[in-house]
Enzyme design. Sequence first.
Site, PDB file in Angstrom:
ATOM      1  N   LYS A 125       4.145   1.069   9.057  1.00 11.71           N
ATOM      2  CA  LYS A 125       4.334   2.334   8.344  1.00 11.71           C
ATOM      3  C   LYS A 125       3.676   3.487   9.078  1.00 11.71           C
ATOM      4  O   LYS A 125       4.185   4.605   9.073  1.00 11.71           O
ATOM      5  CB  LYS A 125       3.764   2.207   6.928  1.00 11.71           C
ATOM      6  CG  LYS A 125       4.687   1.441   6.013  1.00 11.71           C
ATOM      7  CD  LYS A 125       4.096   1.319   4.628  1.00 11.71           C
ATOM      8  CE  LYS A 125       3.086   0.213   4.590  1.00 11.71           C
ATOM      9  NZ  LYS A 125       2.439   0.013   3.317  1.00 11.71           N
ATOM     10  N   ARG A 163       4.490 -12.641  10.207  1.00 10.89           N
ATOM     11  CA  ARG A 163       5.206 -11.433   9.824  1.00 10.89           C
ATOM     12  C   ARG A 163       6.529 -11.381  10.543  1.00 10.89           C
ATOM     13  O   ARG A 163       6.745 -12.072  11.541  1.00 10.89           O
ATOM     14  CB  ARG A 163       4.384 -10.172  10.051  1.00 10.89           C
ATOM     15  CG  ARG A 163       3.742 -10.002  11.394  1.00 10.89           C
ATOM     16  CD  ARG A 163       2.788  -8.814  11.425  1.00 10.89           C
ATOM     17  NE  ARG A 163       3.408  -7.556  11.094  1.00 10.89           N
ATOM     18  CZ  ARG A 163       2.943  -6.725  10.145  1.00 10.89           C
ATOM     19  NH1 ARG A 163       1.873  -7.045   9.457  1.00 10.89           N
ATOM     20  NH2 ARG A 163       3.535  -5.584   9.914  1.00 10.89           N
ATOM     21  N   GLU A 195       0.880  -1.151   0.000  1.00 10.13           N
ATOM     22  CA  GLU A 195       0.000   0.000   0.000  1.00 10.13           C
ATOM     23  C   GLU A 195       0.930   1.216   0.000  1.00 10.13           C
ATOM     24  O   GLU A 195       1.804   1.310   0.849  1.00 10.13           O
ATOM     25  CB  GLU A 195      -0.825  -0.033   1.295  1.00 10.13           C
ATOM     26  CG  GLU A 195      -2.038   0.818   1.282  1.00 10.13           C
ATOM     27  CD  GLU A 195      -2.723   0.803   2.648  1.00 10.13           C
ATOM     28  OE1 GLU A 195      -3.313   1.819   2.994  1.00 10.13           O
ATOM     29  OE2 GLU A 195      -2.635  -0.213   3.362  1.00 10.13           O
TER      30      GLU A 195
HETATM   31  P1  ATP Z   1       2.318  -1.700   7.594  1.00 18.12           P
HETATM   32  O1  ATP Z   1       1.653  -2.031   8.880  1.00 18.12           O
HETATM   33  O2  ATP Z   1       3.755  -1.391   7.728  1.00 18.12           O
HETATM   34  O3  ATP Z   1       1.553  -0.694   6.790  1.00 18.12           O
HETATM   35  P2  ATP Z   1       1.204  -3.557   5.814  1.00 18.12           P
HETATM   36  O4  ATP Z   1       1.123  -5.041   5.902  1.00 18.12           O
HETATM   37  O5  ATP Z   1      -0.046  -2.783   5.923  1.00 18.12           O
HETATM   38  O6  ATP Z   1       2.293  -3.080   6.815  1.00 18.12           O
HETATM   39  P3  ATP Z   1       1.532  -3.351   3.020  1.00 18.12           P
HETATM   40  O7  ATP Z   1       2.100  -2.233   2.244  1.00 18.12           O
HETATM   41  O8  ATP Z   1       0.099  -3.604   2.898  1.00 18.12           O
HETATM   42  O9  ATP Z   1       1.939  -3.118   4.511  1.00 18.12           O
HETATM   43  O10 ATP Z   1       2.363  -4.682   2.771  1.00 18.12           O
HETATM   44  C1  ATP Z   1       2.821  -5.159   1.536  1.00 18.12           C
HETATM   45  C2  ATP Z   1       3.173  -6.615   1.705  1.00 18.12           C
HETATM   46  O11 ATP Z   1       4.207  -6.753   2.668  1.00 18.12           O
HETATM   47  C3  ATP Z   1       1.987  -7.401   2.227  1.00 18.12           C
HETATM   48  O12 ATP Z   1       1.890  -8.605   1.490  1.00 18.12           O
HETATM   49  C4  ATP Z   1       2.312  -7.646   3.665  1.00 18.12           C
HETATM   50  O13 ATP Z   1       1.761  -8.852   4.116  1.00 18.12           O
HETATM   51  C5  ATP Z   1       3.839  -7.687   3.656  1.00 18.12           C
HETATM   52  N1  ATP Z   1       4.383  -7.282   4.956  1.00 18.12           N
HETATM   53  C6  ATP Z   1       4.197  -6.122   5.601  1.00 18.12           C
HETATM   54  N2  ATP Z   1       4.807  -6.120   6.799  1.00 18.12           N
HETATM   55  C7  ATP Z   1       5.416  -7.322   6.918  1.00 18.12           C
HETATM   56  C8  ATP Z   1       6.207  -7.948   7.927  1.00 18.12           C
HETATM   57  N3  ATP Z   1       6.507  -7.327   9.060  1.00 18.12           N
HETATM   58  N4  ATP Z   1       6.664  -9.193   7.691  1.00 18.12           N
HETATM   59  C9  ATP Z   1       6.377  -9.825   6.544  1.00 18.12           C
HETATM   60  N5  ATP Z   1       5.643  -9.306   5.561  1.00 18.12           N
HETATM   61  C10 ATP Z   1       5.151  -8.069   5.727  1.00 18.12           C
HETATM   62 MG    MG Z   2      -1.600  -2.185   5.013  1.00 17.17          MG
END
Ligand code: ATP
Ligand code: MG
Length: 560
Positions: free
Chosen positions: A275, A265, A39
């Site tokens: 983020k 994760r 995202e």
């Molecule tokens: P954040 O909480 O940092 O916004 P998010 O999961 O909402 O994390 P996205 O941009 O939606 O962030 O994530 C892109 C991809 O990265 C998704 O497939 C998500 O599952 C993966 N991802 C994000 N954080 C982690 C993590 N800590 N470990 C493994 N994969 C992750």
């Molecule tokens: Mg997200």
Amino acid sequence: MEAVDIKEENIPRNFITDIIDEDLKSGKEDHVATRFPPEPNGYLHIGHAKSICLNFGLARDYKGTCNLRFDDTNPVKEDMEYIESIQKDVKWLGFSWNGEIRYSSSYFDKLYGYALELIEKGLAYVDELTPDQIREYRGTLKEAGKNSPYRDRSIEENKALFEKMKNGKFKEGQACLRAKIDMASPFICMRDPVIYRVRYAHHAMTHDKWCIYPMYDFTHCISDAIEGITHSICTLEFQDNRRLYDWVLENISIEHRPHQYEMSRLNLEYSITSKRKLNLLVDEKLVDGWDDPRLTTISGLRRRGYTPASIREFCRRIGVTKQENTVEMSALETCVREDLNANAKRAMAVLHPLKLVIDNYGTDGVNDSELTVANHPDKEDLGTRTITISKELYIDKADFKEEANKQYKRLKLGYEVRLRNGYIVKATSCEKDENGEITCVHVEAVPNSIGKDVEGHKPKGVIHWVDSNNCYRAKVCLYSRLFNVANPGAVEDFLSTVDKDSLEVIEDAALEMSLKASKVGDSYQFEREGYFCVDSKLSTENNPVFNLTVALRDTKKAFV
Ligand code: ATP
Ligand code: MG
């Protein structure tokens, strides 16, 4: 992408490769298509690196494809700056995506069509409960939810109202489109989830075309299906949502059928992998932007001197499982240390300079002025360089004491040490200022002792130095842990766990002159100090500023 050996035994094994192997064997799939779907609401962090290495790694290992897709369904939080930084980080990590970049927003027309299809099948309705009421009606884990009074509207009425939503006839929160599933489902995400909402916001890609936006759960599965994804990997918190993922795809007319798999994760000690929280640190100016070298964002790690190979290696070592766990920071540090130990040139840098005078300099056997030294102890191909030596040098303040016990293997009055690459010297006296602080050490050098053992002389240790008449006075930044607790994410006011002393700036370290020509991207082992890189933000032409990447050993030193 770097050339890799795709022999099967080189593919890192995990439960996902087991699933893929099974799917390929049974003929369920005949190829592998993955995607990385960030995202664009912030910069990527080390958790994303795990997902990137897995998704792009599977595509590489199985000779399949991996798409980069921006999951841009929330117009309020997204920004071009993030879209650009994410592409840069993925490339820097050494991966390339399949074809053009994809955007969920480019499927908005199709998504709208599928929403209409659900309405026409009696599987979606326009709800006019307020957001608070929707929450209240949803029930809890123990209690079933109750049906909205708007749930049984006719198909015609729903079509007309959805059209009205699209045409901007409702205020935000006044109406939404919900899937008609089961308000008593044990999975809360299946209790008539909202699939479209009204948002009067400018979207980075679709600008002002839409005032209704599809929700993540509706968008993600359809985007995967449109792109022909075979294995859609996400993190464990989406486990329940897999029911909704499957429900949507089963109830719309779309041919391709992707499947979702969840992994744990990455949680890393002393670091934030959210983020939203990273954004707070940036906004509150507690760090120097998203690429602050103390952050475990990809851009922060890059600026800190981490190499792409070291991050990939870290991701390989942590593996892919379904068990939640927290990885120690030292696991990440070990990877970059190993890489730099093998590949970084050596150099001498005195961080806290103290003048050292070789009183017998200029006499027989103590008159060398240039020395040729190896850039790496084991790698001849990294070549040699010339350093100068003169009567006055700098050594580190910590390397001299008037008196000390046997454990102190550095310079003390009456004893000998070897100057790294140089003479054996014996300390004879020192000078002090009015506060009693040592300002200068006098030594006698052993003639003809450069690079040689000399009979009767057994120096107790080796210390590094630079020529005080020919050195580069540089700014050096030392970093320690940004947070003073191991799990800052668990602290409600996590901003209060930021350690204000986690950056120490040395304004005029004394570095060997050759370092002045260093460029962004160069890394060195400063002998006896640690691994350092050229800072990409603070350096100017011919005036590199150095960042501590990691200490030489896994000691507390780097972190205290
Ligand atoms: P954040 O909480 O940092 O916004 P998010 O999961 O909402 O994390 P996205 O941009 O939606 O962030 O994530 C892109 C991809 O990265 C998704 O497939 C998500 O599952 C993966 N991802 C994000 N954080 C982690 C993590 N800590 N470990 C493994 N994969 C992750
Ligand atoms: Mg997200």
